[in-house]
Write a protein that holds these residues in place. Structure first.
Motif, PDB file in Angstrom:
ATOM      1  N   PHE A  54     -46.986  -5.553  -6.401  1.00 39.86           N
ATOM      2  CA  PHE A  54     -46.912  -6.873  -7.025  1.00 39.86           C
ATOM      3  C   PHE A  54     -46.843  -7.985  -5.985  1.00 39.86           C
ATOM      4  O   PHE A  54     -46.315  -7.786  -4.882  1.00 39.86           O
ATOM      5  N   GLY A  55     -47.388  -9.144  -6.360  1.00 42.37           N
ATOM      6  CA  GLY A  55     -47.321 -10.315  -5.508  1.00 42.37           C
ATOM      7  C   GLY A  55     -46.992 -11.551  -6.308  1.00 42.37           C
ATOM      8  O   GLY A  55     -46.958 -11.524  -7.546  1.00 42.37           O
ATOM      9  N   MET A  56     -46.735 -12.654  -5.619  1.00 47.47           N
ATOM     10  CA  MET A  56     -46.542 -13.966  -6.251  1.00 47.47           C
ATOM     11  C   MET A  56     -47.498 -14.956  -5.602  1.00 47.47           C
ATOM     12  O   MET A  56     -47.849 -14.805  -4.422  1.00 47.47           O
ATOM     13  N   PRO A  57     -47.926 -15.965  -6.341  1.00 50.41           N
ATOM     14  CA  PRO A  57     -48.832 -16.966  -5.766  1.00 50.41           C
ATOM     15  C   PRO A  57     -48.186 -17.676  -4.580  1.00 50.41           C
ATOM     16  O   PRO A  57     -46.989 -17.942  -4.575  1.00 50.41           O
ATOM     17  N   ASN A  58     -48.991 -18.003  -3.590  1.00 55.01           N
ATOM     18  CA  ASN A  58     -48.472 -18.686  -2.398  1.00 55.01           C
ATOM     19  C   ASN A  58     -47.820 -20.026  -2.726  1.00 55.01           C
ATOM     20  O   ASN A  58     -46.925 -20.478  -2.000  1.00 55.01           O
ATOM     21  N   PHE A  59     -48.250 -20.673  -3.823  1.00 52.97           N
ATOM     22  CA  PHE A  59     -47.649 -21.962  -4.152  1.00 52.97           C
ATOM     23  C   PHE A  59     -46.209 -21.800  -4.661  1.00 52.97           C
ATOM     24  O   PHE A  59     -45.507 -22.787  -4.846  1.00 52.97           O
ATOM     25  N   MET A  60     -45.761 -20.568  -4.870  1.00 54.88           N
ATOM     26  CA  MET A  60     -44.356 -20.295  -5.179  1.00 54.88           C
ATOM     27  C   MET A  60     -43.624 -19.772  -3.939  1.00 54.88           C
ATOM     28  O   MET A  60     -42.594 -19.116  -4.021  1.00 54.88           O
ATOM     29  N   GLY A  61     -44.169 -20.104  -2.767  1.00 60.63           N
ATOM     30  CA  GLY A  61     -43.682 -19.553  -1.511  1.00 60.63           C
ATOM     31  C   GLY A  61     -42.228 -19.848  -1.206  1.00 60.63           C
ATOM     32  O   GLY A  61     -41.606 -19.137  -0.399  1.00 60.63           O
ATOM     33  N   SER A  62     -41.646 -20.873  -1.825  1.00 61.11           N
ATOM     34  CA  SER A  62     -40.233 -21.160  -1.566  1.00 61.11           C
ATOM     35  C   SER A  62     -39.325 -20.062  -2.107  1.00 61.11           C
ATOM     36  O   SER A  62     -38.138 -20.017  -1.762  1.00 61.11           O
ATOM     37  N   LEU A  63     -39.878 -19.148  -2.921  1.00 60.33           N
ATOM     38  CA  LEU A  63     -39.091 -18.017  -3.416  1.00 60.33           C
ATOM     39  C   LEU A  63     -39.264 -16.774  -2.554  1.00 60.33           C
ATOM     40  O   LEU A  63     -38.586 -15.767  -2.790  1.00 60.33           O
ATOM     41  N   GLU A  64     -40.163 -16.819  -1.574  1.00 58.59           N
ATOM     42  CA  GLU A  64     -40.383 -15.633  -0.739  1.00 58.59           C
ATOM     43  C   GLU A  64     -39.112 -15.247   0.009  1.00 58.59           C
ATOM     44  O   GLU A  64     -38.744 -14.070   0.080  1.00 58.59           O
ATOM     45  N   SER A  65     -38.421 -16.231   0.558  1.00 53.46           N
ATOM     46  CA  SER A  65     -37.173 -15.928   1.260  1.00 53.46           C
ATOM     47  C   SER A  65     -36.113 -15.427   0.297  1.00 53.46           C
ATOM     48  O   SER A  65     -35.276 -14.586   0.652  1.00 53.46           O
ATOM     49  N   PHE A  66     -36.132 -15.927  -0.937  1.00 55.20           N
ATOM     50  CA  PHE A  66     -35.202 -15.439  -1.956  1.00 55.20           C
ATOM     51  C   PHE A  66     -35.374 -13.936  -2.144  1.00 55.20           C
ATOM     52  O   PHE A  66     -34.406 -13.172  -2.183  1.00 55.20           O
ATOM     53  N   TRP A  67     -36.619 -13.538  -2.303  1.00 57.09           N
ATOM     54  CA  TRP A  67     -36.914 -12.122  -2.498  1.00 57.09           C
ATOM     55  C   TRP A  67     -36.499 -11.317  -1.267  1.00 57.09           C
ATOM     56  O   TRP A  67     -35.820 -10.287  -1.384  1.00 57.09           O
ATOM     57  N   ASN A  68     -36.895 -11.790  -0.117  1.00 56.15           N
ATOM     58  CA  ASN A  68     -36.622 -11.044   1.118  1.00 56.15           C
ATOM     59  C   ASN A  68     -35.127 -10.941   1.406  1.00 56.15           C
ATOM     60  O   ASN A  68     -34.673  -9.959   2.015  1.00 56.15           O
ATOM     61  N   GLU A  69     -34.355 -11.940   0.970  1.00 57.04           N
ATOM     62  CA  GLU A  69     -32.911 -11.945   1.219  1.00 57.04           C
ATOM     63  C   GLU A  69     -32.108 -11.307   0.085  1.00 57.04           C
ATOM     64  O   GLU A  69     -30.879 -11.347   0.087  1.00 57.04           O
ATOM     65  N   GLY A  70     -32.812 -10.698  -0.883  1.00 57.36           N
ATOM     66  CA  GLY A  70     -32.119  -9.996  -1.955  1.00 57.36           C
ATOM     67  C   GLY A  70     -31.466 -10.888  -2.986  1.00 57.36           C
ATOM     68  O   GLY A  70     -30.458 -10.524  -3.585  1.00 57.36           O
ATOM     69  N   LYS A  71     -32.073 -12.054  -3.244  1.00 55.60           N
ATOM     70  CA  LYS A  71     -31.502 -13.001  -4.197  1.00 55.60           C
ATOM     71  C   LYS A  71     -32.374 -13.163  -5.440  1.00 55.60           C
ATOM     72  O   LYS A  71     -32.283 -14.159  -6.151  1.00 55.60           O
ATOM     73  N   MET A  72     -33.237 -12.185  -5.707  1.00 53.75           N
ATOM     74  CA  MET A  72     -34.154 -12.305  -6.834  1.00 53.75           C
ATOM     75  C   MET A  72     -34.514 -10.933  -7.361  1.00 53.75           C
ATOM     76  O   MET A  72     -34.737  -9.995  -6.590  1.00 53.75           O
ATOM     77  N   LYS A  73     -34.551 -10.802  -8.674  1.00 52.78           N
ATOM     78  CA  LYS A  73     -35.053  -9.603  -9.339  1.00 52.78           C
ATOM     79  C   LYS A  73     -36.019 -10.020 -10.436  1.00 52.78           C
ATOM     80  O   LYS A  73     -35.974 -11.147 -10.937  1.00 52.78           O
ATOM     81  N   VAL A  74     -36.891  -9.099 -10.813  1.00 50.61           N
ATOM     82  CA  VAL A  74     -37.865  -9.352 -11.871  1.00 50.61           C
ATOM     83  C   VAL A  74     -37.730  -8.253 -12.920  1.00 50.61           C
ATOM     84  O   VAL A  74     -37.739  -7.064 -12.590  1.00 50.61           O
TER      85      VAL A  74
END
Length: 323
Positions: A54-74
């Motif tokens: 799975f991926g997310m659009p680059n225009f939502m890139g401000s959430l990439e660090s959220f995911w990488n730092e363990g602050k997001m689930k789907v």
């Protein structure tokens, strides 16, 4: 059991039915996705990776660090059986917590508050039980007697103007008749408005935003919520709303604008809370009445579908992942 804690839940309503396939892009079956969406798809090269699948659009890139730092689930595939494809019915099901074949006028939180605060109108708690920003009363906060247990607010400074005189209406010495009952109801509602306008304004003025939020609809709402939380307001549940997700036509640009606001707003919100050490107390989650269909329509948009992903945010998640 832990209601006396500082924990807060923030519902982020994506009103209109968010296109989940263009939010959480199915890299594992990209060819099927791309072939169904010739002009609406997110190009694989324009995504960042959440996992090999799975991926997310680059225009939502401000959430990439959220995911990488363990602050997001789907959470994948959130929906209900026999989807009606109706905005109104689907929103009702979200708000009432009922099955698709059951209809209630009360919301799941309204029923809870009704049991916990049976004398709410005459003896309201010191702080609002729930606050809505950017929308009218949502059914999830409505009790079986049609009492709305949430406080709707757009601007605490404006609301404070209603409470400047500091006086309250008499709800005891009323005529013993239908008129008296109705007058007491209206006065109690007015009193609760005055009371909460004041405490909201106190919390708002007791804090500041530690980051600069984007000048966009959801971000403005989240900036207000952050100030209330940081200012010590005891409210446990907030509902903010971002409208415009009913993307039947010309979807790509409109949807990009909406999801960018979502990503940037959530990122700014948690940075703001972190500045005062409150980010670990707050869980954010997206809700939307339904998803969109896999196949795009002839108007460069997508029509009403069934299930869609729900996103959760906050360091208290203690790790990223899919559910």
């Amino acid at each position: 059991a832990a209601a006396d804690s500082d924990r807060v839940l923030v519902f982020i309503r994506l009103k209109g039915g968010n296109d989940g396939l263009n939010t959480i892009v199915p890299i594992y079956d990209y060819s099927t996705y791309a072939n169904a969406r010739n002009s609406v798809r997110i190009n694989e090269a324009d995504t960042f990776s959440l996992a090999p699948e799975f991926g997310m659009p680059n225009f939502m890139g401000s959430l990439e660090s959220f995911w990488n730092e363990g602050k997001m689930k789907v959470v994948h595939g959130v929906g209900y059986e026999d989807q009606s494809l109706s905005h109104f019915r689907s929103s009702d099901i979200w708000a009432t917590g009922t099955d698709e074949d059951e209809t209630l006028s009360s919301g799941f939180l309204g029923r809870y508050y009704e049991e916990e605060y049976p004398d709410h109108l005459n003896n309201p708690p010191d702080d609002p039980l729930a606050i809505q920003i950017g929308s009218v009363g949502n059914q999830m906060f409505r009790g079986s007697d049609n009492t709305d247990y949430a406080f709707s607010v757009a601007d605490p400074n404006q609301l404070y103007q209603l409470a400047q005189n500091g006086w309250l209406h008499d709800v005891v010495n009323l005529p013993e008749c239908l008129y008296g009952d109705q007058l007491g109801f209206l006065r109690a509602i007015t009193n609760s408005t005055f009371i909460y306008a004041g405490v909201i304004n106190d919390a708002y003025n007791a804090s500041t935003n530690s980051v600069t939020y984007p000048n966009s609809p959801l971000s403005k709402q989240l900036a207000l919520v952050a100030r209330m939380i940081k200012g010590g307001l005891g409210t446990k549940v907030y509902l903010v709303t971002l409208d415009g997700f009913d993307t039947h036509a010309l979807q790509p640009d409109a949807h990009q604008t909406l999801l960018t606001d979502l990503a940037d707003g959530v990122s700014s919100f948690y940075q703001d809370l972190a500045a005062s050490g409150r980010d670990g107390d707050v869980l954010g989650m997206t809700i939307s009445e339904f998803g969109r269909r896999v196949q795009q329509n002839a108007s460069d948009g997508t029509d009403h579908g069934a299930a869609a992903p729900s996103m959760f945010f906050g360091p208290a998640l203690e790790g990223n992942g899919f559910i």
